[in-house]
Design a protein around this motif. Structure first.
Motif, PDB file in Angstrom:
ATOM      1  N   VAL A  37       0.937  -1.271   0.277  1.00  0.00           N
ATOM      2  CA  VAL A  37       0.026   0.089   0.132  1.00  0.00           C
ATOM      3  C   VAL A  37       0.931   1.406   0.002  1.00  0.00           C
ATOM      4  O   VAL A  37       0.682   2.300  -0.811  1.00  0.00           O
ATOM      5  CB  VAL A  37      -0.975   0.038   1.128  1.00  0.00           C
ATOM      6  CG1 VAL A  37      -1.745   1.450   1.228  1.00  0.00           C
ATOM      7  CG2 VAL A  37      -2.055  -1.009   0.911  1.00  0.00           C
ATOM      8  N   LYS A  38       1.860   1.050   0.828  1.00  0.00           N
ATOM      9  CA  LYS A  38       2.767   2.308   0.849  1.00  0.00           C
ATOM     10  C   LYS A  38       3.373   2.750  -0.370  1.00  0.00           C
ATOM     11  O   LYS A  38       3.558   3.893  -1.151  1.00  0.00           O
ATOM     12  CB  LYS A  38       3.994   2.095   1.827  1.00  0.00           C
ATOM     13  CG  LYS A  38       4.818   3.233   2.329  1.00  0.00           C
ATOM     14  CD  LYS A  38       5.481   2.893   3.465  1.00  0.00           C
ATOM     15  CE  LYS A  38       6.269   4.061   3.864  1.00  0.00           C
ATOM     16  NZ  LYS A  38       7.614   4.202   3.237  1.00  0.00           N
ATOM     17  N   PHE A 261       8.843  -9.159 -10.622  1.00  0.00           N
ATOM     18  CA  PHE A 261       7.762  -8.617 -11.578  1.00  0.00           C
ATOM     19  C   PHE A 261       7.661  -7.356 -11.131  1.00  0.00           C
ATOM     20  O   PHE A 261       7.810  -7.112  -9.905  1.00  0.00           O
ATOM     21  CB  PHE A 261       6.597  -9.522 -11.274  1.00  0.00           C
ATOM     22  CG  PHE A 261       6.263 -10.702 -12.038  1.00  0.00           C
ATOM     23  CD1 PHE A 261       5.708 -10.565 -13.506  1.00  0.00           C
ATOM     24  CD2 PHE A 261       6.842 -11.841 -11.501  1.00  0.00           C
ATOM     25  CE1 PHE A 261       5.588 -11.717 -14.050  1.00  0.00           C
ATOM     26  CE2 PHE A 261       6.732 -13.197 -12.377  1.00  0.00           C
ATOM     27  CZ  PHE A 261       6.163 -12.871 -13.385  1.00  0.00           C
ATOM     28  N   CYS A 262       7.548  -6.449 -12.134  1.00  0.00           N
ATOM     29  CA  CYS A 262       7.419  -5.181 -12.016  1.00  0.00           C
ATOM     30  C   CYS A 262       5.952  -4.727 -11.936  1.00  0.00           C
ATOM     31  O   CYS A 262       5.270  -5.170 -12.813  1.00  0.00           O
ATOM     32  CB  CYS A 262       8.228  -4.206 -12.841  1.00  0.00           C
ATOM     33  SG  CYS A 262       8.063  -2.492 -12.492  1.00  0.00           S
ATOM     34  N   VAL A 263       5.396  -4.328 -10.682  1.00  0.00           N
ATOM     35  CA  VAL A 263       4.139  -4.108 -10.689  1.00  0.00           C
ATOM     36  C   VAL A 263       3.628  -2.580 -10.633  1.00  0.00           C
ATOM     37  O   VAL A 263       4.276  -1.754 -10.085  1.00  0.00           O
ATOM     38  CB  VAL A 263       3.267  -4.841  -9.331  1.00  0.00           C
ATOM     39  CG1 VAL A 263       2.026  -4.571  -9.356  1.00  0.00           C
ATOM     40  CG2 VAL A 263       4.015  -6.113  -9.421  1.00  0.00           C
ATOM     41  N   ASN A 264       2.559  -2.380 -11.423  1.00  0.00           N
ATOM     42  CA  ASN A 264       2.068  -0.971 -11.559  1.00  0.00           C
ATOM     43  C   ASN A 264       0.680  -0.825 -11.297  1.00  0.00           C
ATOM     44  O   ASN A 264       0.019  -1.761 -11.973  1.00  0.00           O
ATOM     45  CB  ASN A 264       2.680   0.109 -12.602  1.00  0.00           C
ATOM     46  CG  ASN A 264       2.269  -0.056 -13.849  1.00  0.00           C
ATOM     47  OD1 ASN A 264       2.856  -1.351 -14.493  1.00  0.00           O
ATOM     48  ND2 ASN A 264       1.426   0.515 -14.323  1.00  0.00           N
ATOM     49  N   ILE A 265       0.175   0.081 -10.575  1.00  0.00           N
ATOM     50  CA  ILE A 265      -1.350   0.132 -10.514  1.00  0.00           C
ATOM     51  C   ILE A 265      -1.833   0.844 -11.961  1.00  0.00           C
ATOM     52  O   ILE A 265      -1.248   1.720 -12.306  1.00  0.00           O
ATOM     53  CB  ILE A 265      -1.781   0.764  -9.322  1.00  0.00           C
ATOM     54  CG1 ILE A 265      -1.347   2.074  -9.222  1.00  0.00           C
ATOM     55  CG2 ILE A 265      -1.332   0.034  -8.154  1.00  0.00           C
ATOM     56  CD1 ILE A 265      -2.567   2.994  -8.792  1.00  0.00           C
ATOM     57  N   GLN A 270      -6.713   3.461  -9.723  1.00  0.00           N
ATOM     58  CA  GLN A 270      -6.698   4.963  -9.187  1.00  0.00           C
ATOM     59  C   GLN A 270      -8.319   5.495  -8.870  1.00  0.00           C
ATOM     60  O   GLN A 270      -8.258   6.119  -8.110  1.00  0.00           O
ATOM     61  CB  GLN A 270      -6.234   6.049 -10.341  1.00  0.00           C
ATOM     62  CG  GLN A 270      -6.070   7.396  -9.818  1.00  0.00           C
ATOM     63  CD  GLN A 270      -5.205   8.280 -10.944  1.00  0.00           C
ATOM     64  OE1 GLN A 270      -4.343   7.614 -11.417  1.00  0.00           O
ATOM     65  NE2 GLN A 270      -5.632   9.578 -10.786  1.00  0.00           N
ATOM     66  N   ALA A 271      -9.175   5.046  -9.746  1.00  0.00           N
ATOM     67  CA  ALA A 271     -10.510   5.499  -9.497  1.00  0.00           C
ATOM     68  C   ALA A 271     -11.149   4.989  -8.487  1.00  0.00           C
ATOM     69  O   ALA A 271     -11.922   5.593  -7.649  1.00  0.00           O
ATOM     70  CB  ALA A 271     -11.512   5.147 -10.847  1.00  0.00           C
ATOM     71  N   MET A 272     -10.740   3.548  -8.172  1.00  0.00           N
ATOM     72  CA  MET A 272     -11.615   2.843  -7.105  1.00  0.00           C
ATOM     73  C   MET A 272     -11.023   3.261  -5.724  1.00  0.00           C
ATOM     74  O   MET A 272     -11.489   2.927  -4.699  1.00  0.00           O
ATOM     75  CB  MET A 272     -11.206   1.339  -7.157  1.00  0.00           C
ATOM     76  CG  MET A 272     -12.035   1.025  -8.480  1.00  0.00           C
ATOM     77  SD  MET A 272     -12.238  -0.907  -8.463  1.00  0.00           S
ATOM     78  CE  MET A 272     -13.336  -1.343  -7.267  1.00  0.00           C
ATOM     79  N   THR A 273      -9.853   3.935  -5.792  1.00  0.00           N
ATOM     80  CA  THR A 273      -9.370   4.475  -4.398  1.00  0.00           C
ATOM     81  C   THR A 273      -9.453   6.040  -4.271  1.00  0.00           C
ATOM     82  O   THR A 273      -8.658   6.696  -3.305  1.00  0.00           O
ATOM     83  CB  THR A 273      -7.633   4.259  -4.465  1.00  0.00           C
ATOM     84  OG1 THR A 273      -7.051   4.611  -5.523  1.00  0.00           O
ATOM     85  CG2 THR A 273      -7.510   2.633  -4.351  1.00  0.00           C
ATOM     86  N   ASN A 274     -10.350   6.556  -5.041  1.00  0.00           N
ATOM     87  CA  ASN A 274     -10.380   8.018  -5.125  1.00  0.00           C
ATOM     88  C   ASN A 274      -9.269   8.843  -5.126  1.00  0.00           C
ATOM     89  O   ASN A 274      -8.975   9.767  -4.693  1.00  0.00           O
ATOM     90  CB  ASN A 274     -11.383   8.472  -3.683  1.00  0.00           C
ATOM     91  CG  ASN A 274     -12.299   9.614  -4.191  1.00  0.00           C
ATOM     92  OD1 ASN A 274     -12.500   9.714  -5.332  1.00  0.00           O
ATOM     93  ND2 ASN A 274     -12.335  10.395  -3.257  1.00  0.00           N
ATOM     94  N   PHE A 277      -4.228   6.314  -4.929  1.00  0.00           N
ATOM     95  CA  PHE A 277      -3.178   5.457  -5.550  1.00  0.00           C
ATOM     96  C   PHE A 277      -3.340   6.424  -7.033  1.00  0.00           C
ATOM     97  O   PHE A 277      -4.238   6.549  -7.483  1.00  0.00           O
ATOM     98  CB  PHE A 277      -3.398   3.934  -5.837  1.00  0.00           C
ATOM     99  CG  PHE A 277      -3.285   3.187  -4.673  1.00  0.00           C
ATOM    100  CD1 PHE A 277      -2.897   3.435  -3.554  1.00  0.00           C
ATOM    101  CD2 PHE A 277      -3.661   1.772  -4.931  1.00  0.00           C
ATOM    102  CE1 PHE A 277      -3.028   2.766  -2.275  1.00  0.00           C
ATOM    103  CE2 PHE A 277      -3.537   1.063  -3.883  1.00  0.00           C
ATOM    104  CZ  PHE A 277      -3.067   1.368  -2.655  1.00  0.00           C
ATOM    105  N   VAL A 278      -2.190   6.536  -7.494  1.00  0.00           N
ATOM    106  CA  VAL A 278      -2.026   7.011  -8.839  1.00  0.00           C
ATOM    107  C   VAL A 278      -1.333   6.275  -9.859  1.00  0.00           C
ATOM    108  O   VAL A 278      -0.624   5.390  -9.647  1.00  0.00           O
ATOM    109  CB  VAL A 278      -1.116   8.408  -8.900  1.00  0.00           C
ATOM    110  CG1 VAL A 278      -1.107   9.105 -10.220  1.00  0.00           C
ATOM    111  CG2 VAL A 278      -1.656   9.131  -7.639  1.00  0.00           C
ATOM    112  N   SER A 279      -2.119   6.112 -10.916  1.00  0.00           N
ATOM    113  CA  SER A 279      -1.667   5.313 -12.266  1.00  0.00           C
ATOM    114  C   SER A 279      -0.546   6.050 -12.872  1.00  0.00           C
ATOM    115  O   SER A 279      -0.978   7.040 -13.765  1.00  0.00           O
ATOM    116  CB  SER A 279      -2.950   5.161 -13.063  1.00  0.00           C
ATOM    117  OG  SER A 279      -2.601   4.613 -14.343  1.00  0.00           O
TER     118      SER A 279
END
Ligand code: GA4
Length: 351
Positions: A37-38, A261-265, A270-274, A277-279
């Motif tokens: 999350v961080k 694995f490189c993970v990105n949101i 971003q929309a679901m966390t208002n 989190f930034v895409s």
């Protein structure tokens, strides 16, 4: 500490490669959930190690991919052009974007593959693969005679793809469940979209060939963009190229690690966390290594077309929603109608 340098794409050797957070998934679950999350809040990007995806499956997938890309262009083109699924070279999407790469874009859900005639031969034998593909069965399929060599190659590739997709999809869901736990929302709030039978998740194989000529697209392999889906898991070979955009306008090169694995949101998270989190926008530089190809294998975890995307009340807390409610299908139509570099979520902002 993170240090980024101004990018000089021609002289990659001068760029100091520093890293995004690296999270060891074998550590305690609650610790990992907090770290993820961080990382999502601070970077939108992180790497995972000890992720449980078998090196054997990944290697097989990489070998099959190289085998495909090593084929002469006319053979690769027999697969059909990426519209949206298939083989693409230089052109990205439908709005005129270009880059120094070639790629295969594949659907991962069973319906989509079955309905796409050019993949149906492959699909016929994919439902329960494990390495158990039956050559004789494939060869007896009537239409297999047309372009049989190419189709056979594609088919075997697809068998390997199937095993790989299964493993990486599981990892994507595991990470989404850790994110949910870290945010204190129901365990499967995000992952159920990717586990859904009709999930619109994709697999993209990007091949950045070694330099053999002068570039036509300004040394850009895959231009700056954010990923529209929920989550992206990228595995690349040992060649550099991926860069992420920092808030201060600098580009941060991400060092390649074939074991991670490189993970990105993506935009949907971003929309679901208002907007918590930034895409993050990222890009891939053209391959500047003279003797090595860069190959990235990218899984995009997406919702089913009719899924409704909205921030759940637990995450809104006392804040007002930033984005309208929309379906993945609406978001995707908007995405595909625009250029790669657009900030697509802006269109769905509540004004
Ligand atoms: C970016 C992320 C994925 O690679 C992709 C891309 C898609 C495509 O290549 O067809 C898009 C791009 C991506 C976003 C904007 C549109 C659509 C190219 C493009 C110009 C497969 C995806 O889902 O969105």
């Amino acid at each position: 500490m993170v240090v980024a340098t101004q990018v000089n794409p021609i002289r990659m050797e001068k760029i100091r490669e520093v890293d995004i957070p690296v999270i060891d998934l074998s550590c305690s679950r609650s610790k990992v959930a907090k770290l993820i999350v961080k990382a999502c809040e601070e970077y939108g990007f992180f790497k995972v190690i000890n992720h449980g995806v078998s090196h054997h499956i990944t290697k097989e997938m990489e070998d099959e991919s190289f085998e495909f890309f090593d084929k002469p262009l006319p053979e690769k083109e027999l697969v059909g052009s990426a519209n949206p699924f298939g083989y693409g070279s230089k052109n990205i999407g439908l709005s005129g974007d270009t880059g120094e790469l070639e790629y295969l874009l594949l659907p991962t859900n069973q319906n989509a593959i079955a309905q796409t005639s050019k993949f149906s031969y492959a699909w016929a034998s994919l439902t329960k693969t494990h390495k158990g593909y039956h050559l004789s069965k494939a060869l007896s399929i009537k239409n297999f005679n047309n372009n049989s060599q190419c189709r056979l190659t594609l088919w075997v590739t697809m068998c390997v793809v199937s095993s790989y997709v299964k493993s990486v999809r599981e990892l994507a869901c595991e990470i989404l469940e850790l994110i949910a736990e870290g945010l204190g929302v129901p365990h499967s709030l995000f992952s159920h979209f990717v586990r859904h039978f009709d999930s619109d998740s994709l697999l993209r194989l990007n091949h950045y060939p070694p330099v053999t000529h002068s570039f036509h697209h300004g040394n850009i392999g895959f231009g700056e963009h954010s990923d529209p889906q929920i989550i992206t898991l990228l595995r690349s070979n040992d060649a550099p190229g991926l860069q992420i955009s920092l808030r201060n306008g600098l580009w941060l090169p991400v060092s390649p690690d074939p074991h991670a694995f490189c993970v990105n949101i993506g935009d949907i998270l971003q929309a679901m966390t208002n907007g918590r989190f930034v895409s993050v926008r990222h890009r891939a530089m053209a391959n500047l290594l003279p003797n090595q190809s860069r190959l990235s294998m990218v899984f995009f975890g997406a919702p089913p077309p009719e899924a409704t995307i909205a921030c759940p009340p637990q995450l809104l807390k006392r804040n007002k929603p930033i984005y309208k409610t929309f379906t993945w299908s609406e978001y995707k139509s908007h995405t595909y109608a625009h250029r790669l570099g657009e900030t697509r979520l802006d269109h769905f902002k509540i004004t």
